[in-house]
Design a protein around this motif. Structure first.
Motif, PDB file in Angstrom:
ATOM      1  N   UNK A 362     -31.518  -7.881 -18.147  1.00 58.54           N
ATOM      2  CA  UNK A 362     -31.930  -9.241 -18.531  1.00 58.54           C
ATOM      3  C   UNK A 362     -33.216  -9.303 -19.342  1.00 58.54           C
ATOM      4  N   UNK A 363     -34.143  -8.371 -19.123  1.00 60.54           N
ATOM      5  CA  UNK A 363     -35.426  -8.394 -19.832  1.00 60.54           C
ATOM      6  C   UNK A 363     -35.461  -7.461 -21.035  1.00 60.54           C
ATOM      7  N   UNK A 364     -34.318  -6.886 -21.403  1.00 59.81           N
ATOM      8  CA  UNK A 364     -34.184  -5.991 -22.560  1.00 59.81           C
ATOM      9  C   UNK A 364     -34.928  -4.678 -22.409  1.00 59.81           C
ATOM     10  N   UNK A 365     -35.372  -4.346 -21.202  1.00 62.31           N
ATOM     11  CA  UNK A 365     -36.021  -3.066 -20.945  1.00 62.31           C
ATOM     12  C   UNK A 365     -35.058  -2.147 -20.194  1.00 62.31           C
ATOM     13  N   UNK A 366     -35.049  -0.864 -20.500  1.00 63.15           N
ATOM     14  CA  UNK A 366     -34.159   0.062 -19.794  1.00 63.15           C
ATOM     15  C   UNK A 366     -34.660   0.350 -18.385  1.00 63.15           C
ATOM     16  N   UNK A 367     -33.839   1.054 -17.635  1.00 63.46           N
ATOM     17  CA  UNK A 367     -34.224   1.556 -16.314  1.00 63.46           C
ATOM     18  C   UNK A 367     -34.531   3.044 -16.456  1.00 63.46           C
ATOM     19  N   UNK A 368     -35.784   3.394 -16.225  1.00 60.13           N
ATOM     20  CA  UNK A 368     -36.233   4.790 -16.192  1.00 60.13           C
ATOM     21  C   UNK A 368     -36.957   4.955 -14.865  1.00 60.13           C
ATOM     22  N   UNK A 369     -36.323   5.626 -13.895  1.00 59.99           N
ATOM     23  CA  UNK A 369     -36.878   5.595 -12.541  1.00 59.99           C
ATOM     24  C   UNK A 369     -36.182   6.637 -11.678  1.00 59.99           C
ATOM     25  N   UNK A 370     -36.755   6.834 -10.497  1.00 59.53           N
ATOM     26  CA  UNK A 370     -36.082   7.586  -9.444  1.00 59.53           C
ATOM     27  C   UNK A 370     -35.287   6.613  -8.589  1.00 59.53           C
ATOM     28  N   UNK A 371     -34.207   7.098  -7.982  1.00 60.75           N
ATOM     29  CA  UNK A 371     -33.404   6.256  -7.097  1.00 60.75           C
ATOM     30  C   UNK A 371     -34.210   5.868  -5.860  1.00 60.75           C
ATOM     31  N   UNK A 372     -33.938   4.697  -5.358  1.00 59.48           N
ATOM     32  CA  UNK A 372     -34.668   4.165  -4.203  1.00 59.48           C
ATOM     33  C   UNK A 372     -34.509   5.053  -2.974  1.00 59.48           C
ATOM     34  N   UNK A 373     -33.286   5.542  -2.724  1.00 60.21           N
ATOM     35  CA  UNK A 373     -33.002   6.301  -1.502  1.00 60.21           C
ATOM     36  C   UNK A 373     -32.909   7.803  -1.708  1.00 60.21           C
ATOM     37  N   UNK A 374     -33.106   8.262  -2.952  1.00 61.05           N
ATOM     38  CA  UNK A 374     -32.960   9.700  -3.202  1.00 61.05           C
ATOM     39  C   UNK A 374     -33.803  10.083  -4.418  1.00 61.05           C
ATOM     40  N   UNK A 375     -34.998  10.637  -4.219  1.00 61.54           N
ATOM     41  CA  UNK A 375     -35.879  10.958  -5.344  1.00 61.54           C
ATOM     42  C   UNK A 375     -35.352  12.047  -6.262  1.00 61.54           C
ATOM     43  N   UNK A 376     -34.326  12.777  -5.817  1.00 64.64           N
ATOM     44  CA  UNK A 376     -33.749  13.801  -6.692  1.00 64.64           C
ATOM     45  C   UNK A 376     -32.778  13.213  -7.711  1.00 64.64           C
ATOM     46  N   UNK A 377     -32.500  11.907  -7.588  1.00 63.16           N
ATOM     47  CA  UNK A 377     -31.619  11.211  -8.532  1.00 63.16           C
ATOM     48  C   UNK A 377     -32.466  10.343  -9.449  1.00 63.16           C
ATOM     49  N   UNK A 378     -32.227  10.456 -10.750  1.00 62.16           N
ATOM     50  CA  UNK A 378     -33.011   9.728 -11.742  1.00 62.16           C
ATOM     51  C   UNK A 378     -32.101   8.868 -12.605  1.00 62.16           C
ATOM     52  N   UNK A 379     -32.667   7.756 -13.096  1.00 66.50           N
ATOM     53  CA  UNK A 379     -31.915   6.795 -13.894  1.00 66.50           C
ATOM     54  C   UNK A 379     -32.434   6.774 -15.332  1.00 66.50           C
ATOM     55  N   UNK A 380     -31.500   6.713 -16.270  1.00 72.78           N
ATOM     56  CA  UNK A 380     -31.832   6.528 -17.688  1.00 72.78           C
ATOM     57  C   UNK A 380     -30.696   5.712 -18.309  1.00 72.78           C
ATOM     58  N   UNK A 381     -30.763   4.401 -18.133  1.00 72.02           N
ATOM     59  CA  UNK A 381     -29.691   3.530 -18.652  1.00 72.02           C
ATOM     60  C   UNK A 381     -30.251   2.128 -18.886  1.00 72.02           C
ATOM     61  N   UNK A 382     -29.420   1.265 -19.490  1.00 75.22           N
ATOM     62  CA  UNK A 382     -29.807  -0.127 -19.699  1.00 75.22           C
ATOM     63  C   UNK A 382     -30.575  -0.377 -20.983  1.00 75.22           C
ATOM     64  N   UNK A 383     -30.383   0.437 -22.008  1.00 80.83           N
ATOM     65  CA  UNK A 383     -31.147   0.316 -23.248  1.00 80.83           C
ATOM     66  C   UNK A 383     -30.617  -0.762 -24.193  1.00 80.83           C
ATOM     67  N   UNK A 384     -29.504  -1.394 -23.862  1.00 76.14           N
ATOM     68  CA  UNK A 384     -28.980  -2.475 -24.693  1.00 76.14           C
ATOM     69  C   UNK A 384     -28.686  -2.031 -26.106  1.00 76.14           C
ATOM     70  N   UNK A 385     -29.271  -2.751 -27.083  1.00 73.79           N
ATOM     71  CA  UNK A 385     -29.071  -2.437 -28.499  1.00 73.79           C
ATOM     72  C   UNK A 385     -29.897  -1.231 -28.953  1.00 73.79           C
ATOM     73  N   UNK A 386     -30.723  -0.688 -28.076  1.00 70.16           N
ATOM     74  CA  UNK A 386     -31.745   0.262 -28.508  1.00 70.16           C
ATOM     75  C   UNK A 386     -31.536   1.671 -27.965  1.00 70.16           C
TER      76      UNK A 386
END
Length: 423
Positions: A362-386
């Protein structure tokens, strides 16, 4: 037997072979990690194959800005306009839309712009380095972009956004009507003003660039496996990935970079992210359809025209309709018809139609983070048009997280849980 359970299929598994996943793999492989990329289709075969080819480093305004929000009612009246929401999908979409409107509030908007500027600054620097290391610099075009306006009122409405960019030292130049032909010969005389952004770049072909970056990752040991991932979970000292057909893989770190398909994987690790799907359309005309000098942007109509080595790509628009509805290629045809009016003499025959899924927050920013319940899992998604624009930055940031190094920018605006408690 107990010892065998600790053997991993890879140090890092990346779910998603689009440009984000490929860039992540390249950075991790360069750092010496054993990386395995999983994708059902191949390397940059889906959304990353059909994008507009822009490295839009000056595109720092979230979609939920005043000028855009003011146009939404007019757009929604036109079923083939720049924004479309199928009526039957609206109830499912409402929570995302509510967050989208909140993202346009002044305080939220300003914070998002600052975060996007930091991301774009990093992205430009990292793409420069990655292109040098991967030998892809010859695919870069530094011709700038031309945003066109049909009326003085349209230009004035866009001017506020350009003033905001000036605060962040993003270069641009407003052009009068008599200057347009020099930047783009053959334009319709309906355009009265334009803005030239010299820092806006494009690539010769986005799919070819992604595949060349992947070849670089392979030279550093990265591997690819065609596979459909159905689930992922914590398993002892690592993470287990379940594939269609029953096969299971294990890894030390998992990176979820599955674009519009990332939400259920994140939910499995405790993060309910408001990720929605922008269905984008385009038509790629054969080489020689028109001599377009640089990317042309028609913001009022929600599409761009990009000259690529593979042809002239006319695409954009937003259809918020999820992942399951069939394509509505009348949207591609509508953009093509407008392009023919804007570029008299455009040869519209022989085009290839395409539809892809942009993963949008919704805010046009991607998700770059560790998972809430598992720090060995990382997120890189939600970049929209970019996605293409920010891919190298995502690769750098995920590499830093995996290596437990300090991030190059403040990651708090990109955390997965930033909408938690917002309804």
């Amino acid at each position: 037997m107990a010892g065998r359970s600790t053997v991993k299929d890879a140090q890092v598994i990346v779910i998603g072979g689009g440009i984000i996943g490929i860039a992540v793999a390249a950075y991790l492989a360069e750092a010496g990690r054993d990386v395995l990329v999983l994708d059902r289709s191949g390397v940059c075969e889906e959304t990353s194959a059909g994008n507009a080819g822009a490295l839009a480093f000056s595109d720092v305004l979230p979609l939920a800005h005043k000028n855009m929000l003011a146009q939404v009612p007019r757009w929604l009246v036109d079923p083939l306009g720049p924004l479309s929401i199928p009526p039957t999908y609206l109830p499912k979409l409402f929570p995302w839309l509510w967050r989208f409107m909140r993202a346009g509030r002044p305080s939220t908007f300003e914070a998002a712009v600052s975060a996007q500027v930091a991301m774009m600054t990093l992205a430009e620097r990292e793409w420069s380095g990655l292109m040098t290391r991967s030998g892809t610099g010859h695919m870069l075009r530094e011709d700038g972009s031309l945003e066109l306006y049909e009326s003085e009122a349209e230009f004035r409405a866009a001017e506020e956004g350009w003033k905001l960019r000036r605060r962040f030292h993003i270069p641009f130049r407003h052009l009068e009507r008599d200057e347009l032909a020099e930047c783009q010969p053959g334009l319709s005389d309906r355009f009265l003003r334009a803005t030239f952004a010299p820092g806006w770049k494009t690539v010769a072909d986005p799919q070819r660039l992604g595949q060349a970056v992947w070849a670089h990752a392979e030279r550093h040991g990265a591997r690819f496996m065609p596979a459909t991932v159905v689930a992922a979970r914590t398993a002892g000292e690592g993470v287990a990935v379940n594939l269609a057909g029953g096969k299971k893989l294990s890894c030390e770190n998992l990176v979820i970079a599955a674009g519009a398909w990332s939400r259920p994987f994140a939910a499995g690790f405790g993060d309910r992210v408001p990720l929605e799907t922008e269905r984008g359309y385009n038509t790629t005309l054969p080489v020689g359809a028109f001599d377009v000098k640089r990317q042309l942007i028609f913001s009022r109509h929600g599409f761009v025209i990009t000259p690529l080595d593979s042809g002239l790509r006319i695409g954009g628009a937003v259809e918020l309709g999820g992942l399951k509805r069939p394509p509505n290629f009348s949207r591609s045809r509508a953009m093509l018809e407008k392009a023919a009016r804007f570029l008299p003499g455009l040869k519209t025959e022989g085009g290839r139609q395409w539809m892809g899924y942009r993963p949008s927050m919704p805010d046009s920013l991607p998700v770059i983070d560790r998972a809430r319940n598992e720090p060995r899992v990382l997120y890189a998604f939600g970049h929209g048009h970019l996605g293409l624009t920010q891919a190298a930055a995502a690769g750098r940031l995920i590499r830093d997280l995996v290596l437990e190094q300090s991030a190059s920018i403040d990651l708090s605006p990109f955390r997965a849980g930033r909408f938690r408690g917002h309804g």
